[in-house]
Each structure stands twice: as structure tokens, then as C-alpha cells.
Design a protein around this motif. Structure first.
Motif, PDB file in Angstrom:
ATOM      1  N   SER A 107       3.727  -2.289   5.277  1.00 62.73           N
ATOM      2  CA  SER A 107       3.450  -2.853   3.966  1.00 62.73           C
ATOM      3  C   SER A 107       4.483  -2.422   2.939  1.00 62.73           C
ATOM      4  CB  SER A 107       2.053  -2.420   3.505  1.00 62.73           C
ATOM      5  OG  SER A 107       1.886  -2.634   2.123  1.00 62.73           O
ATOM      6  N   ASP A 108       4.879  -3.344   2.063  1.00 66.21           N
ATOM      7  CA  ASP A 108       5.788  -2.991   0.972  1.00 66.21           C
ATOM      8  C   ASP A 108       5.010  -2.706  -0.306  1.00 66.21           C
ATOM      9  OD1 ASP A 108       5.017  -5.485   0.063  1.00 66.21           O
ATOM     10  OD2 ASP A 108       7.038  -6.281  -0.165  1.00 66.21           O
ATOM     11  N   SER A 109       3.810  -2.142  -0.137  1.00 67.43           N
ATOM     12  CA  SER A 109       2.968  -1.817  -1.280  1.00 67.43           C
ATOM     13  C   SER A 109       3.708  -0.922  -2.281  1.00 67.43           C
ATOM     14  CB  SER A 109       1.703  -1.100  -0.807  1.00 67.43           C
ATOM     15  OG  SER A 109       0.998  -0.586  -1.911  1.00 67.43           O
ATOM     16  N   ARG A 110       3.586  -1.236  -3.565  1.00 66.12           N
ATOM     17  CA  ARG A 110       4.184  -0.413  -4.626  1.00 66.12           C
ATOM     18  C   ARG A 110       3.161   0.504  -5.269  1.00 66.12           C
ATOM     19  NH1 ARG A 110       7.631  -4.085  -2.310  1.00 66.12           N
ATOM     20  NH2 ARG A 110       9.587  -4.261  -3.430  1.00 66.12           N
ATOM     21  N   ASN A 115       5.626   5.192  -3.612  1.00 65.09           N
ATOM     22  CA  ASN A 115       5.994   3.861  -3.145  1.00 65.09           C
ATOM     23  C   ASN A 115       6.845   3.129  -4.171  1.00 65.09           C
ATOM     24  OD1 ASN A 115       4.924   3.473  -0.492  1.00 65.09           O
ATOM     25  ND2 ASN A 115       2.864   3.458  -1.361  1.00 65.09           N
ATOM     26  N   ALA A 126       1.825  -6.593  -3.192  1.00 72.01           N
ATOM     27  CA  ALA A 126       2.245  -6.061  -1.898  1.00 72.01           C
ATOM     28  C   ALA A 126       2.263  -7.165  -0.849  1.00 72.01           C
ATOM     29  CB  ALA A 126       1.296  -4.943  -1.473  1.00 72.01           C
ATOM     30  N   SER A 128       3.513  -7.943   3.550  1.00 72.94           N
ATOM     31  CA  SER A 128       3.751  -7.290   4.842  1.00 72.94           C
ATOM     32  C   SER A 128       5.223  -7.455   5.197  1.00 72.94           C
ATOM     33  CB  SER A 128       2.856  -7.899   5.920  1.00 72.94           C
ATOM     34  OG  SER A 128       2.932  -9.316   5.930  1.00 72.94           O
ATOM     35  N   GLU A 204      -1.746  -0.246   9.673  1.00 67.03           N
ATOM     36  CA  GLU A 204      -0.777  -0.492   8.587  1.00 67.03           C
ATOM     37  C   GLU A 204      -0.169   0.826   8.133  1.00 67.03           C
ATOM     38  OE1 GLU A 204      -1.139  -1.358   3.830  1.00 67.03           O
ATOM     39  OE2 GLU A 204      -2.522  -2.431   5.165  1.00 67.03           O
ATOM     40  N   ASP A 206       2.666   2.303   5.030  1.00 66.57           N
ATOM     41  CA  ASP A 206       3.378   1.870   3.825  1.00 66.57           C
ATOM     42  C   ASP A 206       4.734   2.565   3.704  1.00 66.57           C
ATOM     43  OD1 ASP A 206       2.873   4.438   2.872  1.00 66.57           O
ATOM     44  OD2 ASP A 206       1.271   3.820   1.512  1.00 66.57           O
ATOM     45  N   SER A 304      -0.637   8.077   5.978  1.00 67.72           N
ATOM     46  CA  SER A 304       0.028   6.815   5.675  1.00 67.72           C
ATOM     47  C   SER A 304      -0.660   5.630   6.325  1.00 67.72           C
ATOM     48  CB  SER A 304       1.478   6.863   6.158  1.00 67.72           C
ATOM     49  OG  SER A 304       1.524   6.940   7.572  1.00 67.72           O
TER      50      SER A 304
END
Length: 364
Positions: A107-110, A115, A126, A128, A204, A206, A304
């Protein structure tokens, strides 16, 4: 989320072989086979800390794992899963041996300061960044890992939301938008809609978690075949061998515009190379002789993770790892879902039929 892989196979089904063999190849194969088992067996090494400390550590690590009840959210409106036949003669719960499909997302979660520093942007939106379907054959002696390019255009189904509402169905949507609009539940439902294969589990990791894991391992050594200069991932590397810390390893996993034609297919190749390097490093580590370091690594991994409720404990993750003990490195194949450029948008791809459908059918 890591499994040992062979060299990345291209979307047309062909693979690259480095041509090495002999004793050196045997050593590497043994290391990758060892890496398959590390997830399950190294956690048991926490017992060397003593019974009291081990109990506290187990509680601490177990509490790190976030989970989502995907089965309840999606109900019965999904592909059929593989039949499970219990062993009536077993005196203790047997290790699982049936076929299994696991959706693994990066995940490119901020969310969170870490993050945001690693990925930029705000706390929302966010997606994937990486998606792999990991298929374990019945008997757990062979596996197939299929990457789904994030740029794939799909028919995204309507997905249930936590508040009781639902997302809108969309035609020709970016594959990775499913996670953005509906989180893990919509990511799973979209993959099942695309593949007609039931995802038995969900895992998942991150940005920050991946970087922490690499740092806990002491970095990772990767060889690149061409210069990389990607101002979006903020990575500049000359062709050659480099020892990367967590931030740079993450940047490599996200690089696409600094290599090849800038497509997601080139990024997938880099990701597979990075995963292979990490697995070889894990196989080289004697984790059980250093409990404190083992704890840091286990803490980085569990801290994570977001999983489905079927994998949200150390016990369940350990059983999964132990069930892979007979899976040899040469029994694992990696490839990318066959795709072709979208006729209406050459910067996007669509599943190449009938090849893609045949691939997914083989994983049921």
C-alpha cells in the motif's frame, strides 16, 4: 509477504534464466528454500528469551497486527473456494495442506508521519502500489506468484463500506483505485471479479513497514543492470551492485520512470529482483542466535501488517509458514498477468484474453 521467486517472467509467459548452475546454484537454491520457512520457524525462536519474556513478546507482536473481516463484508457473493477435507484420524490440529490463494498488497498509504515522509502527499488517497496473487498448490509443494499491473483497466464492482453504504461500480477504472475507494474489501472483491478466483487470505504492508523491515535486516544488496534516475521515487543509482537501506530499497520498489519505458511492467521486474535479494539475505541470517535482533525484525514485520481475520495472529501466521516447509525454491514460479495496451489509452493496459483467463483458471 515475501516468498522466494525465480527470475521474473515476462507478461507473454517467457522467463529469464541467468544461466548459472553447479554448486553455486545449489547453495542459492538451498538458501531460498530456507527462506520459505523463516516466517514460521523464526518466531518460535522467541522462546530463547525465557517463558515470561516470550509471553510478553508474543502479546506485544500479536497486538501489532491489524485485520479486516473480509469474509463477513463480502458474504457469499464471491467465487467458490477450494474444498477442505479434515483429517478425522488426526490427534492434533494438522498443518494446512490444501490449495490457497493469498492477495498480497503493497500500500502507498500516506497515513502517519513515517509514511508521509517516505511517500509524500497527504494522508488520504491510498492505493495499492503492488499487487500479487500468491497461489499455493494442494500439498504446498509448488506455488505461483502472479503480479497484477497497477495500470490495468478493469470493471470495478460495487463494494460494501463500513458505514453500511457501498461504492459505485465503474467500468474502465484503474485497478489500484479499488483500494482507494473501498480499502482491502474492495481490493479483494475487484481481484475476484477480475480473476474469478477466490482470495482465501489478504496481506498488506505499507511504505513505512517495508522500510523498517529492510533496516531491521541491516539493509539489502541489489544489483541493477542499468542506471536509475527517477525524480519521482527520488532514487539515483549507477548500474551495478548497491547496499540499500530501507528508504532506498522502498524507492527502488517504487521506481518506474527511471528505467525501461517507464511502464509498470518494468517496475514489477525491479520489485521481483528486490524481493529475491531480501529472501537471500534472510536465508543468510542466523536469527535464532540473536533474540534482540529477531525481536526487532518480527516487530517490523508484524507492525506493518494488515491481514484478513484468518491470519491476524502469530499462531495463524506461524502455521502458514510451517505449512510451506516442503515447498522447494524451484517449485515457485513468478509471472505477470498477460496484458496488452488499452486500445483507447496507450498509457494503460488491459488483460490479454484468452491468455489471462486461462492463467487464472489454472489457479482454481
Amino acid at each position: 509477504m515475501f516468498l522466494p521467486v525465480r527470475e521474473h517472467e515476462k507478461s507473454d509467459g517467457t522467463g529469464d534464466d541467468d544461466g548459472t548452475g553447479g554448486e553455486g546454484a545449489g547453495i542459492r537454491t538451498g538458501r531460498r528454500a530456507t527462506a520459505l520457512k523463516i516466517t514460521g520457524f523464526t518466531l518460535a525462536g522467541l522462546l530463547v528469551l525465557g517463558a515470561g519474556a516470550a509471553g510478553w513478546v508474543y502479546w506485544q507482536l500479536n497486538g501489532n497486527i491489524d485485520s479486516v473481516d473480509i469474509d463477513s463484508a463480502l458474504g457469499d457473493d464471491r467465487p467458490a473456494g477450494a474444498a477442505v477435507v479434515p483429517d478425522a484420524s488426526a490427534t492434533a490440529p494438522p498443518l494446512p495442506t490444501g490449495s490457497l490463494n493469498i492477495l498480497v498488497l503493497g500500500s502507498d498509504s500516506r497515513s502517519g508521519e513515517e509514511n508521509q515522509e517516505l511517500g509524500g502527499g497527504d494522508s488520504g488517497g491510498a492505493r495499492s502500489d503492488t499487487a500479487m496473487v500468491v497461489h499455493l498448490d494442494a500439498g504446498r509443494t509448488a506455488a505461483t506468484v502472479v503480479s497484477i499491473p497497477r495500470d490495468t483497466l478493469v470493471d470495478r464492482p460495487s463494494c460494501p463500506l463500513e458505514d453500511g453504504g457501498s461504492t459505485r461500480a465503474a467500468s474502465g477504472a484503474m485497478f489500484n483505485s479499488a483500494y482507494e475507494v473501498g480499502g482491502p474489501v474492495c481490493a479483494v472483491k475487484t481481484v475476484e471479479s477480475l480473476t474469478d478466483v477466490r482470495m482465501d487470505h489478504y496481506v498488506e504492508i505499507d511504505f513505512a513497514g517495508f522500510a523498517r523491515l529492510v533496516d531491521a535486516l541491516g539493509g539489502v544488496t541489489v544489483t541493477t543492470e542499468e542506471d536509475i534516475d527517477d525524480d519521482r521515487s527520488h532514487l539515483t543509482l549507477d548500474a551495478g551492485t548497491h547496499h540499500l537501506d530501507g528508504a532506498d530499497a522502498l524507492a527502488l520498489a517504487r521506481t518506474r520512470y527511471g528505467v525501461g519505458d517507464g511502464s509498470d511492467l518494468d517496475r514489477i521486474g525491479l520489485q521481483h529482483r528486490l524481493v529475491k535479494a531480501l529472501l537471500e539475505q534472510v536465508a543468510d541470517e542466523d536469527l535464532l542466535t540473536g533474540p534482540a535482533r529477531l525481536y526487532r525484525i518480527a516487530d517490523a514485520v508484524t507492525g506493518s501488517l494488515t491481514t484478513d481475520t484468518g491470519l491476524d495472529s502469530l499462531g495463524e501466521l506461524t502455521r502458514l509458514g510451517q505449512s510451506l516447509r516442503d515447498l522447494p525454491a524451484d517449485g515457485v514460479t513468478t509471472l505477470t498477468m498477460p496484458v496488452v495496451p488499452a486500445p483507447w489509452d496507450r498509457n494503460r493496459v488491459v488483460a490479454d484474453q484468452p491468455e489471462a483467463g486461462e492463467l487464472w483458471a489454472s489457479l482454481k
